[in-house]
Write a protein that holds these residues in place. Structure first.
Motif, short mmCIF file in Angstrom:
data_model
loop_
_atom_site.label_atom_id
_atom_site.label_comp_id
_atom_site.label_asym_id
_atom_site.label_seq_id
_atom_site.Cartn_x
_atom_site.Cartn_y
_atom_site.Cartn_z
N LEU A 27 -85.04 -2.24 -28.67
CA LEU A 27 -85.74 -1.58 -29.33
C LEU A 27 -85.19 -0.23 -30.48
O LEU A 27 -85.83 0.29 -31.31
N PHE A 28 -83.99 0.16 -29.92
CA PHE A 28 -83.57 1.59 -30.64
C PHE A 28 -82.33 1.23 -31.55
O PHE A 28 -82.24 2.01 -32.37
N HIS A 29 -81.43 0.38 -31.29
CA HIS A 29 -80.32 0.43 -32.43
C HIS A 29 -80.71 0.03 -33.91
O HIS A 29 -80.07 0.56 -34.48
N PRO A 30 -81.63 -0.85 -33.90
CA PRO A 30 -81.98 -1.19 -35.38
C PRO A 30 -82.55 0.34 -36.10
O PRO A 30 -81.87 0.50 -37.36
N TYR A 31 -83.19 0.80 -35.39
CA TYR A 31 -83.42 2.19 -36.10
C TYR A 31 -82.59 3.35 -35.90
O TYR A 31 -82.47 4.38 -36.81
N ALA A 32 -81.42 3.10 -35.17
CA ALA A 32 -80.44 4.21 -35.19
C ALA A 32 -79.70 3.71 -36.36
O ALA A 32 -79.26 5.10 -37.16
N VAL A 33 -79.47 2.60 -36.78
CA VAL A 33 -78.82 2.18 -38.18
C VAL A 33 -79.61 2.76 -39.17
O VAL A 33 -79.11 3.19 -40.35
N ASP A 34 -80.78 2.55 -39.40
CA ASP A 34 -81.65 3.15 -40.25
C ASP A 34 -81.57 4.48 -40.58
O ASP A 34 -81.41 5.00 -41.55
N LEU A 35 -81.85 5.27 -39.25
CA LEU A 35 -81.77 6.75 -39.47
C LEU A 35 -80.39 7.29 -39.89
O LEU A 35 -80.36 8.22 -40.85
#
Length: 272
Positions: A27-35
């Protein structure tokens, strides 16, 4: 909003490790990279960054690698989350501290950027949290945050929610998915005195390691909400874990590395 009257949760009780190892890639790593990429693309590049609701350091680690010259202060309300984060992120440009985003222990205009990944849904007073973000970022500085989109657009969470509610009548994701409409978030930021520069729906994919691990993660996640069931009918939770694993296998296993995710990204600037 339904979550507004709920106490701000503190994620401990064994959950931080499960969060990092199992739910992180899902859930979280893909959006960590984006942010982190959005922060790194700012011009001029920020020198002092405050991260709120850092959890186990998913965003922190990516930020530290992308901006090695920046000083990153990563905060969370949960001691358990911070303990895992300190063990996972060893970068010399990162420091960790406990903080409530509704009452930040930092000075006016102390940071170039404030970052918050999937954290604004949790404080009871979200408007106050937004005002605190505005207060601690410098004039000309930026606030970047994200919130989950509609539950139906998030494949794993939607299926998990459906199975959990049908089995034990618990709305497991009521708080994490309490801000699926971007308009209240925009209003919090604008009312705090920030200028909104970007609102974007970002769709990506997450990776589920195994169905059994994902089912176990959900049971650990549910612990604060299922204390009475655990005390009186623990067999219900055993049955629920088995059912979750079975459903995840049947409905997700054939595309476990491309499970649909959707979130809203907000970027705002302090003008004065």
């Amino acid at each position: 909003m339904a979550a507004a009257s709920l106490p701000m949760p503190v994620f401990d009780h064994g959950f931080p490790r499960v969060y990092h190892d199992i739910l992180g890639p899902l859930l979280f790593h893909p959006y960590a990279v984006d942010l982190a990429a959005r922060v790194a693309a700012l011009s001029p590049q920020p020198k002092k960054i405050l991260e709120l609701a850092c959890g186990t350091g998913k965003v922190t680690a990516v930020l530290a690698a992308a901006l090695p010259e920046a000083q990153i202060t990563a905060t969370d309300l949960s001691p358990g989350m911070l303990e895992v984060a300190r063990g996972m992120v060893k970068a010399s440009n990162v420091s960790f501290s406990q903080a409530d985003m509704q009452k930040l222990p930092f000075g006016e205009g102390e940071f170039d950027v404030v970052v918050c990944q999937f954290g604004l849904m949790f404080p009871p007073d979200k408007a106050l949290a937004a005002k605190e973000m505005q207060r601690v970022v410098r004039i000309g500085g930026h606030v970047l945050l994200n919130t989950w989109d509609e539950l139906a657009r998030n494949e794993f969470s939607s299926i998990a929610s459906e199975v959990i509610f049908s089995s034990i009548h618990v709305h497991a994701f009521a708080v994490p998915f309490s801000l699926p409409d971007p308009r209240p978030v925009q209003r919090f930021l604008l009312d705090a005195g920030l200028a909104l520069t970007q609102t974007e729906r970002v769709s990506t994919v997450g990776t589920m390691c195994t169905a059994s691990d994902a089912a176990h993660a959900m049971i650990v996640f549910l612990e604060p909400m299922t204390a009475e069931i655990r005390a009186t009918h623990p067999e219900q939770l055993t049955a629920l874990q088995e059912k979750l694993a079975s459903v995840f296998t049947a409905r997700l296993a054939d595309h476990h590395d491309r499970l649909a995710l959707s979130a809203w990204i907000f970027v705002a600037t302090r003008l004065d």
